[in-house]
Design an enzyme around this catalytic site. Structure first.
Site, short mmCIF file in Angstrom:
data_model
loop_
_atom_site.label_atom_id
_atom_site.label_comp_id
_atom_site.label_asym_id
_atom_site.label_seq_id
_atom_site.Cartn_x
_atom_site.Cartn_y
_atom_site.Cartn_z
N HIS A 1 -2.91 7.97 6.22
CA HIS A 1 -3.18 6.71 5.52
C HIS A 1 -4.63 6.31 5.81
CE1 HIS A 1 -2.25 3.12 3.37
NE2 HIS A 1 -2.37 2.32 4.40
N HIS B 1 -9.66 2.27 -0.58
CA HIS B 1 -8.22 2.08 -0.55
C HIS B 1 -7.78 1.53 -1.91
CE1 HIS B 1 -4.23 1.43 0.50
NE2 HIS B 1 -4.34 0.63 1.55
N CYS C 1 0.80 -1.23 0.00
CA CYS C 1 0.00 0.00 0.00
C CYS C 1 0.83 1.28 0.00
CB CYS C 1 -0.94 -0.01 1.19
SG CYS C 1 -1.85 -1.57 1.29
#
Lengths: 350, 396
Positions: free
Chosen positions: B292, B326, B161
């Site tokens: 995040h 995401h 990620c």
């Protein structure tokens, strides 16, 4: 940009890990060159079972380099699709169980950054950590990363590696794509083959590298990557790479050629050979490690050991004999699937 | 010192197919997370919410004039954002193919979005053979490279990620060390059976729209998209629109667990700290953090603690995952574009779906769109394998 190679470890289809013996060529099985894996006594059984083959080989090759030194200031790995076997298991689960009741182990182990993160875990290393996955230039990009870091921090030491594994998935895909031979071919006959495709290989090679010359095995003097399918352009780029990076009055003393028995890639390797003097010996390595996207890391391990560890070039590698006295500069030229090429100049530490 | 500046941006996500559309949605607080978009084949497609780009793969091919076989959705999304970025920066054909132009992209799915086709291929069925060349991560950038004849450094990275944050960092370093004069950096990922099932098996997908930093968060929503930024040396950017400066970056590893962060958040802390150090800034200099903030139990708590440890009193912060979901390998690049917009437009965008602070932490993100004086923005990205990277963007 350059750096010094201090330690090197390699798990490959040949006897390169522990007691090195590359004189005797280990043979391929069913057109594949599988790595000779050690027993990994330092990993506990559960951890070992969970690791993908690439993570196992990568961590296993890294371990001796991490044993008696301060923690490296970063871990940089190049790999095309490490964990593909685990990805394959997860892919099969998805289809066979129709996306229901799946276990995540293979998904987590199948991500390629698992190698660098597993080594970080083993080494409790919270420093820089990066995984390059640019197919046949994944390792080369990792080398460029390390070179940039050392340029910025000459006193730092980095762990640099190239890892890829043979999996049922990528073997089938690359066979369908025409990159592996369809007829039976043994590695000791590889270069006599006139058909398309090569033999499949794998391995994990790890280096510690820094800006410090003291005690180094070899110096990585320069590296370049080339993107082209045109032999004329590639030849010109190799030529200018040599002229720009070879010190005045010196020559290439040995070519490590990535020739792989594939009729389509042969013209590139032949074009590279024509750039060198007639006396320059040419040695090939793909019959030892097979074709895989980070195979150039195996060649860098060989070059480091020829220059700094007293390892002799075995006869089975030699395409063209020559004088090995006073070898100072080794050129590694490799191409993966013809579109991606790299040149690495490795030099004696004087 | 020759600063590295952003001269072009392109983005495609669940909230829009251009920077302008994304900006409009951020301002109006309009989420892209829905159930049942239907562009990817999975039993979960209509059951769980996703941040889908609502244009199907064949339409994308036509729109982008892609006629070659074997081009995946991930690649098409990347190309869409790439085209917008290079047009925005006014890069010429000659500049694109110059030896000192680099392309650094990130992806975690790559060609693996074709889960079913891949399955058939890996079992030796030749029906979908056009995709055997594009199963890997590099296939995305190799396609763009061939299309624009890029001859400089080309690289692909995958650190889960945080992948595209690392691509941005790497691009800056290529410029600093002289290996490139201009870089096009970013990332792309498409929704795939592969990742949907992976995250679902880890039990971190929420069955409702994600609620980053909320006490009752239930997990993340996966999204898809792509973003690219054009970075140049300030001295080469005369006469161009300069959106922001990339002033710092930090990369660290949490070295704790393959798929979750340490309770202390060492990796996130070290990434943020080294990004500040490389920018030559103090914590108090940061005006806003694009967190995040995935909406998982683990990330939001650990990230909060790490931010508190480093900043003491936090600046304004928000996660934009409630807009886009995401987007994995694209997330850091998309959020880099949003961070640059924070600076360029001098405004903040809301953290959607927040109602109650996490107990024992008590942090409240930005909840509305509002003007704000923004000089320095930090953008965080933390991934599996403990791969943590933070970036700092500054007013030019």
């Amino acid at each position: 940009m350059m750096f010094y190679i201090h330690k090197a470890a390699c798990i490959s289809p040949q006897q390169t890990f522990g007691d090195i013996d590359i004189e005797q060529l280990h043979l391929s099985v069913d057109n594949k060159l599988y790595a000779i894996e050690p027993k990994y006594p330092h990993f506990n059984g559960n951890a070992l079972r969970r690791m993908s083959k690439s993570t196992r080989m990568g961590s296993g090759a890294a371990l001796p380099l991490l044993a008696d030194e301060a923690k490296p200031d970063g871990i940089i790995i190049g790999t095309q699709v490490s964990g593909m076997e685990e990805n394959g298991k997860f892919l099969n689960q998805i289809i066979e169980y129709n996306e229901d009741m799946l276990t995540p182990g293979s998904f987590v182990q199948g991500t390629p950054n698992t190698i660098s993160s597993q080594i970080a875990l083993i080494n409790n290393n919270k420093n820089y950590n990066l995984t390059h996955v640019h197919r046949g230039l994944a390792f080369e990009n990792a080398v460029i990363d390390a070179a940039m870091l050392i340029n910025e921090n000459p006193g730092h030491t980095y762990l640099l590696g190239g890892v890829d594994e043979i999996s049922a998935n990528n073997y089938t895909l690359d066979t369908l794509g025409g990159w592996f031979k369809k007829e039976a071919c043994q590695n000791d006959e590889l270069y006599n083959s006139t058909t398309n495709g090569s033999l499949s290989g794998e391995g994990a090679t790890m280096f510690t590298v820094s800006g410090s010359k003291t005690g180094a095995l070899a110096k990585l003097t320069a590296i370049t990557t080339i993107h082209s399918t045109d032999t004329v352009i590639v030849r010109e780029r190799i030529k200018s790479f040599i002229s720009q990076n070879l010190p005045n009055g010196e020559k290439i003393d040995l070519l490590l050629s990535g020739e792989n028995g594939d009729a389509r890639t042969l013209p590139f390797y032949l074009a590279c050979e024509t750039l060198l003097d007639n006396q320059v010996p040419v040695a090939r390595f793909k019959h030892m490690c097979g074709e895989y996207p980070t195979a150039s890391s195996f060649a860098l391990w060989l070059a480091s050991n020829f220059l700094g560890n007293g390892l002799n070039v075995p006869q089975h590698m030699l395409k063209k004999q020559g004088d090995f006295n006073g070898v100072k500069n080794i050129l590694i030229y490799n191409t993966h699937k013809m579109g991606q090429h790299s040149c690495v100049l490795v030099s004696l530490v004087e | 010192m020759n600063r590295i500046v952003v001269t072009g941006m392109g983005v495609i996500s669940a909230i829009g197919h251009s920077v302008q559309e994304n900006h409009a949605a951020l301002v109006s607080g309009k989420t892209g997370i829905i159930k049942g978009g239907g562009n990817f084949p999975s039993r979960y497609a209509g059951l769980l919410p996703f941040g889908e780009v609502l244009i199907n793969t064949d339409e994308l091919k036509i729109k982008l004039n892609v006629t070659q076989p074997g081009v995946t959705r991930t690649t098409l999304l990347a190309l869409h954002a790439f085209n917008e970025a290079i047009a925005d920066a006014g890069l010429t054909v000659d500049e694109l193919s110059a030896h000192d132009t680099a392309l650094v992209g990130a992806t975690t799915v790559g060609g693996m979005c074709l889960t079913d086709e891949l399955y058939a291929n890996t079992h030796g069925d030749t029906e979908n053979i056009e995709y055997v060349k594009s199963f890997d991560y590099a296939s995305v950038n190799l396609f763009i490279q061939n299309r624009y004849n890029i001859t400089g450094v080309v690289n692909t990275m995958n650190t889960a990620c945080s992948s595209s944050a690392n691509a941005i960092m790497y691009g800056c370093r290529l410029i600093k060390t002289g290996l490139a004069s201009r870089v096009i950096v970013g990332g792309a990922d498409s929704l795939a059976k592969f990742t949907v099932n992976g995250f679902n098996a880890l039990r971190i997908l929420s069955d409702e729209a994600c609620t980053p930093f909320d006490q009752n968060r239930k997990g993340l929503n996966l999204g898809e998209g792509a973003a690219f930024l054009v970075l140049e040396k300030e001295s080469d950017a005369a006469g161009k629109k300069i959106y922001a400066q990339v002033s710092g970056y930090g990369n660290a590893n949490d070295a704790y667990h393959p798929s979750s962060l340490s309770p202390e958040g060492d990796g996130p802390y070290l990434a943020m700290k080294s990004a500040l150090d490389s920018a030559g800034l103090k914590p108090a200099d940061i005006d806003f953090i694009n967190a995040h903030g995935t909406g998982t139990e683990n990330n939001d708590e650990v990230e909060s603690r790490a931010m508190l440890n480093l900043f003491g009193t936090l600046p304004n912060f928000a996660s934009t995952k409630g807009f886009t979901g995401h987007t994995l390998g694209a997330a850091s690049a998309i959020e880099a574009v949003y961070s640059v917009l924070n600076i360029d437009r001098q405004e903040l965008y809301p953290n959607l779906n927040f109602s109650q602070p996490i107990a024992d932490i008590g942090l409240q993100p930005v909840l509305d769109h509002r003007p704000a004086a923004i000089t320095h923005v930090m953008s965080n990205s933390f991934g599996f394998g403990g791969n943590c990277t933070s970036l700092v963007f500054s007013k030019p």
